[in-house]
Design an enzyme around this catalytic site. Structure first.
Site, PDB file in Angstrom:
ATOM      1  N   GLY A  46       0.960  -1.268  -0.074  1.00 21.35           N
ATOM      2  CA  GLY A  46       0.283  -0.025  -0.064  1.00 21.35           C
ATOM      3  C   GLY A  46       0.814   1.276   0.132  1.00 21.35           C
ATOM      4  N   GLN A  51       2.909  10.000   1.184  1.00 18.66           N
ATOM      5  CA  GLN A  51       4.701   9.189   1.171  1.00 18.66           C
ATOM      6  C   GLN A  51       4.841   8.959  -0.089  1.00 18.66           C
ATOM      7  OE1 GLN A  51       2.373   5.217   2.401  1.00 18.66           O
ATOM      8  NE2 GLN A  51       4.719   5.045   2.443  1.00 18.66           N
ATOM      9  N   CYS A  92       5.837  -0.283   6.785  1.00 20.22           N
ATOM     10  CA  CYS A  92       5.568   0.869   6.223  1.00 20.22           C
ATOM     11  C   CYS A  92       7.126   1.270   5.234  1.00 20.22           C
ATOM     12  CB  CYS A  92       5.084   2.285   7.012  1.00 20.22           C
ATOM     13  SG  CYS A  92       4.836   3.767   6.539  1.00 20.22           S
ATOM     14  N   LEU A  93       6.536   0.937   3.737  1.00 16.44           N
ATOM     15  CA  LEU A  93       7.805   2.284   3.198  1.00 16.44           C
ATOM     16  C   LEU A  93       8.520   3.641   3.441  1.00 16.44           C
ATOM     17  CD1 LEU A  93       6.181   0.811  -0.125  1.00 16.44           C
ATOM     18  CD2 LEU A  93       7.283  -0.102   1.145  1.00 16.44           C
ATOM     19  N   HIS A 134      -4.159   1.800   7.489  1.00 13.76           N
ATOM     20  CA  HIS A 134      -2.903   1.842   7.822  1.00 13.76           C
ATOM     21  C   HIS A 134      -3.195   3.248   7.168  1.00 13.76           C
ATOM     22  CE1 HIS A 134       1.347   1.491   7.520  1.00 13.76           C
ATOM     23  NE2 HIS A 134       1.302   2.405   6.612  1.00 13.76           N
ATOM     24  N   GLU A 135      -3.190   3.071   5.511  1.00 13.03           N
ATOM     25  CA  GLU A 135      -3.433   4.209   3.941  1.00 13.03           C
ATOM     26  C   GLU A 135      -3.882   5.249   4.468  1.00 13.03           C
ATOM     27  OE1 GLU A 135      -1.080   3.444   2.735  1.00 13.03           O
ATOM     28  OE2 GLU A 135      -0.072   0.998   2.672  1.00 13.03           O
ATOM     29  N   HIS A 138      -2.662   7.646   6.565  1.00  9.57           N
ATOM     30  CA  HIS A 138      -1.774   8.439   6.104  1.00  9.57           C
ATOM     31  C   HIS A 138      -2.069   9.760   5.239  1.00  9.57           C
ATOM     32  CE1 HIS A 138       1.949   6.710   6.435  1.00  9.57           C
ATOM     33  NE2 HIS A 138       1.696   5.721   5.682  1.00  9.57           N
TER      34      HIS A 138
END
Ligand code: NI
Length: 175
Positions: A46, A51, A92-93, A134-135, A138
């Protein structure tokens, strides 16, 4: 299409609140395509526009094994959340190599616009439900590490700053 740069924690830009997309036009479709390519390249499941330093409500997700079932969420809203909650390991990226337990709704129904600007609703559970939550965090400028204890968060912050410093040093040495 070149890959987009993923911001790394604790970059303050990760805490900006994303604005709704006014119109799903060619610019937004280009953003979606770039985000998908960047997510697949980084082997993530994701990615939120926040991000990649674009502060508009756009998310891409793909939790399928073959990574061929992209879920595109533009202006997403949760219309239902299960009472049941689950604790799962998240990563997380923007916080590479860090994984920790976070509690989330076990299932959610999300309403959003797709790549063509059409509204749809999707009920998801398991990893996809966790990913959606989660996204969506963000987009509000919230990172999963904020669910952890201040002690853990501090350690992660130090670790990420060190990692970034080392990588920059390595790049300089190669140049
Ligand atoms: Ni993330």
């Amino acid at each position: 299409m070149s890959l987009l740069t993923i911001l790394r924690y604790p970059d303050p830009r990760l805490h900006k609140r994303a604005q709704p997309v006014a119109e799903v036009d060619a610019r937004i479709r280009r953003l979606v395509d770039g985000m998908l390519q960047t997510m697949y390249d980084a082997e993530g499941v994701g990615l939120a526009a926040t991000q990649v330093d674009v502060h508009e409500r756009v998310i891409v997700i793909d939790t399928s094994e073959k990574q061929d079932q992209a879920l595109i969420l533009i202006n997403p809203e949760l219309v239902w959340c299960s009472d049941e909650r689950v604790v799962g390991e998240e990563g997380c990226l923007s916080v590479p190599t860090v994984y920790d337990k976070v509690e989330r709704h076990a299932a959610v129904t999300v309403a959003a616009l797709d790549r063509d600007g059409h509204r749809y609703e999707r009920r998801v559970e398991g990893l996809t439900a966790v990913c959606v939550q989660h996204e969506m965090d963000h987009l509000l400028g919230k990172m999963f590490v904020e669910y952890l204890s201040p002690f853990k968060r501090d350690r992660i912050r130090t670790k990420m700053l060190k990692k970034t410093r080392e990588e920059q040093q390595e790049l300089r040495q190669r140049a």
